[in-house]
Write a protein that holds these residues in place. Structure first.
Motif, mmCIF file in Angstrom:
data_model
loop_
_atom_site.group_PDB
_atom_site.id
_atom_site.type_symbol
_atom_site.label_atom_id
_atom_site.label_comp_id
_atom_site.label_asym_id
_atom_site.label_seq_id
_atom_site.Cartn_x
_atom_site.Cartn_y
_atom_site.Cartn_z
ATOM 1 N N SER A 1 -10.387 -25.197 27.277
ATOM 2 C CA SER A 1 -9.366 -24.991 28.307
ATOM 3 C C SER A 1 -8.071 -25.730 27.970
ATOM 4 O O SER A 1 -6.972 -25.255 28.288
ATOM 5 C CB SER A 1 -9.896 -25.445 29.665
ATOM 6 O OG SER A 1 -11.060 -24.729 30.021
ATOM 7 N N VAL A 2 -8.192 -26.884 27.350
ATOM 8 C CA VAL A 2 -6.994 -27.612 26.909
ATOM 9 C C VAL A 2 -6.231 -26.765 25.888
ATOM 10 O O VAL A 2 -5.003 -26.655 25.945
ATOM 11 C CB VAL A 2 -7.373 -28.982 26.320
ATOM 12 C CG1 VAL A 2 -6.160 -29.632 25.654
ATOM 13 C CG2 VAL A 2 -7.930 -29.896 27.411
ATOM 14 N N LEU A 3 -6.972 -26.137 24.967
ATOM 15 C CA LEU A 3 -6.345 -25.258 23.990
ATOM 16 C C LEU A 3 -5.664 -24.083 24.681
ATOM 17 O O LEU A 3 -4.527 -23.713 24.339
ATOM 18 C CB LEU A 3 -7.400 -24.755 23.004
ATOM 19 C CG LEU A 3 -6.932 -23.712 21.972
ATOM 20 C CD1 LEU A 3 -5.846 -24.289 21.082
ATOM 21 C CD2 LEU A 3 -8.114 -23.215 21.141
ATOM 22 N N ALA A 4 -6.356 -23.491 25.672
ATOM 23 C CA ALA A 4 -5.776 -22.364 26.404
ATOM 24 C C ALA A 4 -4.506 -22.791 27.138
ATOM 25 O O ALA A 4 -3.515 -22.040 27.178
ATOM 26 C CB ALA A 4 -6.797 -21.804 27.397
ATOM 27 N N LEU A 5 -4.517 -23.993 27.698
ATOM 28 C CA LEU A 5 -3.335 -24.490 28.406
ATOM 29 C C LEU A 5 -2.169 -24.666 27.442
ATOM 30 O O LEU A 5 -1.034 -24.267 27.736
ATOM 31 C CB LEU A 5 -3.660 -25.811 29.097
ATOM 32 C CG LEU A 5 -2.467 -26.512 29.779
ATOM 33 C CD1 LEU A 5 -1.976 -25.684 30.960
ATOM 34 C CD2 LEU A 5 -2.859 -27.912 30.239
ATOM 35 N N ILE A 6 -2.424 -25.281 26.300
ATOM 36 C CA ILE A 6 -1.358 -25.522 25.319
ATOM 37 C C ILE A 6 -0.741 -24.200 24.871
ATOM 38 O O ILE A 6 0.489 -24.047 24.822
ATOM 39 C CB ILE A 6 -1.901 -26.318 24.121
ATOM 40 C CG1 ILE A 6 -2.302 -27.732 24.560
ATOM 41 C CG2 ILE A 6 -0.865 -26.376 23.001
ATOM 42 C CD1 ILE A 6 -3.010 -28.525 23.483
#
Length: 384
Positions: free
Chosen positions: A306-311
């Motif tokens: 999810s952190v990757l998706a946010l970035i």
């Protein structure tokens, strides 16, 4: 000799009468796609969505109150009528006395105690019937009135097929707890039942989003699709769905109450008796420590994804897309925090239901983020 025409002069098949109003140009095929009661169908789908959400909550409470096996027969039509007299109640209670849940776990129950769990399950099944009727009246009403937009008949009918399948899966789940040595339904069948409910919610959400904008605008937005971000949103959606299924396995065997500390489990990073059930594969469905451990580890992995998706989402040139990914990520953080609280408090029903409800919100917001990546909202250069 033929009269010369200017290249800018309109070409007509016939001359209009003097003083007659000029005909307005007709829209093309894209405009034709807008025909139909798009707004009415969208409202109908939103009503179905609300009913399915309530159904999920009632189903969760039915499980938490151990009411799901109180009705031991599947009667799609006559089952809508509850017991009407003392003899009917005694007959239903006698049927319940024949299953392992009563014999092993609830033999202390009186008829009055049985009525409490019976009404929970009866209400759950009636809500399913109401959802089916709302779908049928809406679908066939729009169909007869010829108000379904082009290309939408199969989509809306498919929702009814999924609803009928959900009813059959529900009975398949209940049936697993009516015999043998089980005192509850099989956890993997419970996960299938809840998973299908989220699939139905997902399709309804996607259809509502598609109908929220004119067909012409949707077609134009699709040409501006952020392909990589859309694919990332698809992966995010699937990853979240997997975690929801594992959460259903946790709920099915009350694994959330087995280890009530965080971040450790029984004083270690993982439970000591993870593979004690034979054959070994049953540990992944029936061992509370193993199932909760998997749910935790999948949650950590989902957070990293999810952190990757946010970035990636924050790099979008479209403001609405950036906001959609940010909001979905915030919901995920709230869900993780609430999951920790649920474990530490040993999953009281109030917190457990809230955790399940927040999963619905998270699911919808991730689908919305994916939709914005696939169909970006047009904006001015200044808006960028």
């Amino acid at each position: 000799m033929a009269e010369k025409r200017s290249i800018f002069q309109d070409v007509e098949t016939g001359k209009p009468e003097a003083g007659a109003p000029r005909a307005e140009p007709k829209g093309g095929m894209i405009d034709a796609g807008r025909r139909g009661a798009r707004r009415g169908i969208r409202i109908w789908l939103m009503v179905l969505f609300a009913l399915v959400v309530v159904m999920i909550a009632v189903g969760g409470l039915t499980r938490l109150t151990d009411s799901g096996l109180s009705i031991t027969e599947w009667r799609p039509l006559t089952g809508a009528i509850p017991p009407l007299n003392a003899a009917d109640w005694e007959a239903e209670f006698d049927l319940y006395k024949q299953i392992p849940e009563f014999q092993v776990q609830n033999s202390w129950m009186s008829l009055e105690d049985f009525k409490v769990i019976y009404w929970w399950e009866w209400g759950h099944r009636q809500l399913g019937r109401v959802i089916g009727l709302v779908w049928a009246f809406g679908f066939f009403g729009f169909l007869v009135a010829r108000q379904i937009p082009a290309g939408w008949t199969k989509r809306l009918f498919f929702l009814g097929v999924l609803g009928g399948l959900q009813g059959a899966v529900g009975w398949w789940m209940v049936h697993s707890g009516l015999g043998g040595d089980r005192v509850d339904v099989a956890s993997y069948r419970l996960a299938t039942h809840l998973g299908l409910a989220f699939v139905i919610l997902g399709f309804i959400t996607w259809y509502v989003l598609l109908l929220s904008r004119p067909e012409r605008e949707i077609l134009q937005a699709r040409r501006a699709r952020e392909a990589r971000l859309f694919s990332l949103g698809t992966g995010w959606m699937h990853f979240t769905f997997l975690q929801i299924l594992i959460g259903a396995l946790v709920a099915g065997i009350d694994a959330g109450r087995s280890y009530t500390e965080w971040p450790l489990m029984g004083g270690g990073l993982w439970p000591q008796q993870m593979m004690v059930i034979e054959p070994w594969w049953r540990n992944f469905f029936e061992n509370p420590g193993t199932v909760q451990f998997i749910h935790r580890m999948t949650g950590y992995a989902l957070l990293a994804f999810s952190v990757l998706a946010l970035i990636r989402g924050r790099r979008s040139a479209n403001m609405a897309t950036r906001s959609a990914f940010t909001l979905a990520f915030c919901a995920l953080l709230a869900q993780i925090a609430l999951g920790i609280v649920t474990v530490v408090l040993a999953a009281p029903w109030e917190v457990a239901i809230l955790h399940q409800f927040l999963a619905v919100i998270l699911w919808v917001l991730i689908l919305r983020a994916r939709f914005h990546a696939g169909y970006p909202v047009a904006q001015s250069v200044r808006g960028r």
